[in-house]
Design a protein around this motif. Structure first.
Motif, mmCIF file in Angstrom:
data_model
loop_
_atom_site.group_PDB
_atom_site.id
_atom_site.type_symbol
_atom_site.label_atom_id
_atom_site.label_comp_id
_atom_site.label_asym_id
_atom_site.label_seq_id
_atom_site.Cartn_x
_atom_site.Cartn_y
_atom_site.Cartn_z
ATOM 1 N N ARG A 30 1.077 -1.035 0.529
ATOM 2 C CA ARG A 30 0.063 0.005 0.239
ATOM 3 C C ARG A 30 0.915 1.006 -0.296
ATOM 4 O O ARG A 30 0.701 2.499 -1.046
ATOM 5 C CB ARG A 30 -0.892 -0.308 1.047
ATOM 6 N N HIS A 31 2.152 1.182 -0.133
ATOM 7 C CA HIS A 31 3.142 2.210 0.126
ATOM 8 C C HIS A 31 3.585 2.350 -1.329
ATOM 9 O O HIS A 31 3.803 3.576 -0.887
ATOM 10 C CB HIS A 31 4.409 1.962 1.593
ATOM 11 N N ARG A 34 -4.688 5.196 -4.404
ATOM 12 C CA ARG A 34 -4.027 3.865 -3.506
ATOM 13 C C ARG A 34 -4.214 2.871 -4.224
ATOM 14 O O ARG A 34 -5.337 2.090 -4.668
ATOM 15 C CB ARG A 34 -5.209 4.793 -1.937
ATOM 16 N N ALA A 38 7.691 2.065 -2.499
ATOM 17 C CA ALA A 38 7.936 1.740 -1.756
ATOM 18 C C ALA A 38 7.839 1.901 -0.144
ATOM 19 O O ALA A 38 8.258 1.830 1.091
ATOM 20 C CB ALA A 38 7.082 -0.522 -1.436
ATOM 21 N N THR A 77 11.244 0.064 0.519
ATOM 22 C CA THR A 77 11.627 -0.710 1.341
ATOM 23 C C THR A 77 12.846 -2.241 0.717
ATOM 24 O O THR A 77 13.190 -0.531 -0.440
ATOM 25 C CB THR A 77 10.131 -2.111 1.648
#
Length: 392
Positions: free
Chosen positions: A300-301, A320, A361, A363
């Motif tokens: 979702r990020h 989103r 994201a 990450t």
């Protein structure tokens, strides 16, 4: 599912290239210095790729060991028919100690409590347990602290003399091997050498000493010892994107994640898209719906930023990411329901990579592939067919 099965309908799938995985294992074996063996780490369902098929492919390519985090993962490999050397390392007091000892699985021990548990299990099973003692050389997670290490190795040696255990391994894990030159790397190497010396003075003579994870396998030959222990690199992703892409290390990403468009429609300018209307169309445009969401492991990020190849071009998520779907704005381009959207793959056909998604994201590539959920079918390509199967 595999590439010998008839085509089935699908909304989202992960294609797993086992030929690429075998090639990655072979490339990593070539990098292992001094004839070190290779342990393919297949924890977390093979980093999201499917533990059992990937374990088999790694064995076929010469992995002499497999590594898992949990004992249940290791037991599942035994149940699937794997009979080779196998280590698991995340234990709690109520773990299946006796079952693992009876299955000839090597057990990691980081403290006296764990040594006591595995020794008791070995006595109850009437057989010798294989144990790897883990030293905390500076990572600060599992592993025995230096002050407690002499006591642990002495107790392990006493258990060996009794015949309850055999210390088959001594090991540790790097904190910053993906940052070559980080001062902790040299400090941990010194600490590990001291831990090995202490064990030797206690009379331990292990089969393997191992320290090198994926980044150390690729960049730190002095840490290869008797066994290297790559995880992410087996699946063709770079553990150190700042110093090299997969191809720089002779690796190829194994997973391609693709979806079939579920909707394509024209909308006017000023049209809100997805929850919260975080994106509004700047003008009349075409929106395509990708039936994949955070329930499938799409971060979702990555809302508003995640890349996807649709209709021959890179697009970014419009608005989103929802639980089961997200939208891309095709602008002046067109597509049809059922057309393919490629979220990530090796990148050599213009598609994004898992590393592109990691950047989007905020990450790491590890998380992108391991979070792909169980409702996403894995379709295996390049599985080896036994001679009897070929003739049937």
């Amino acid at each position: 599912m595999n590439d010998h099965s008839p085509a089935e309908s699908w909304r989202l799938r992960a294609d797993i290239d086992l030929g690429a995985l075998r090639a990655n294992v072979r490339a990593l074996r070539e990098r292992a210095s001094g004839g070190a063996d290779l342990m393919a780490v297949v924890k977390a369902d093979g980093y999201g790729h499917g533990m059992v098929p990937c374990a088999r492919a790694a064995r076929e390519a010469g992995a002499t060991w497999l590594g898992t985090a949990t004992p249940d993962e290791a037991l599942a490999l035994r149940a699937a028919g794997d009979t080779g050397r196998l280590l698991c390392w995340v234990w709690t007091p109520d773990g299946p100690w006796r079952r693992v000892v009876e299955a000839d699985i090597d057990v990691s021990v980081s403290g006296r409590w764990a040594l006591d548990r595995v020794t008791a299990a070995a006595r109850a099973a009437g057989r010798t347990a294989r144990v790897h003692l883990k030293s905390d050389t500076g990572l600060g997670r599992n592993g025995c602290q230096p002050a407690d290490w002499p006591g642990l190795v002495a107790a392990a040696r006493a258990a060996e003399a009794e015949g309850a255990v055999t210390v088959t391994g001594l090991w540790s894990h790097f904190a910053c091997a993906d940052e070559p030159g980080h001062p902790s790397i040299a400090a941990q190497q010194v600490a590990f050498a001291e831990a090995l010396a202490t064990a030797a003075r206690a009379g331990l003579d292990p089969e393997v000493r191992h320290f090198a994870n994926s980044p150390a396998t690729l960049t730190l030959p002095a840490a290869h010892y008797d066994l290297v222990r790559p995880g992410l690199a087996v699946y063709g992703l770079s553990p150190s994107p700042e110093i090299g892409a997969p191809e720089d290390f002779g690796l190829r990403p194994v997973m391609t994640l693709r979806a079939a468009l579920a909707s394509v429609k024209r909308v006017p300018g000023g049209h809100g898209v997805s929850y919260g209307h975080a994106y509004t169309t700047p003008g009349a445009t075409t929106l395509a719906l990708v039936p994949a969401g955070y329930a499938d492991g799409i971060p979702r990020h990555a809302s508003g930023n995640g890349p996807v190849l649709v209709a021959g071009k890179w697009r970014t998520i419009a608005g989103r990411v929802a639980m089961d779907q997200f939208v891309v704005d095709l602008g002046g381009d067109t597509a049809a329901v059922g057309d393919e959207a490629v979220l990530f793959g090796p990148g050599d056909r213009g598609e994004p990579t898992a590393e592109d998604w990691a950047r989007a994201a905020g990450t790491i590539g590890y998380e992108i592939v391991t979070r792909i959920g169980p409702r996403v079918p894995r379709v295996y390509h390049g599985e080896r067919v036994e001679p009897a199967e070929r003739s049937s």
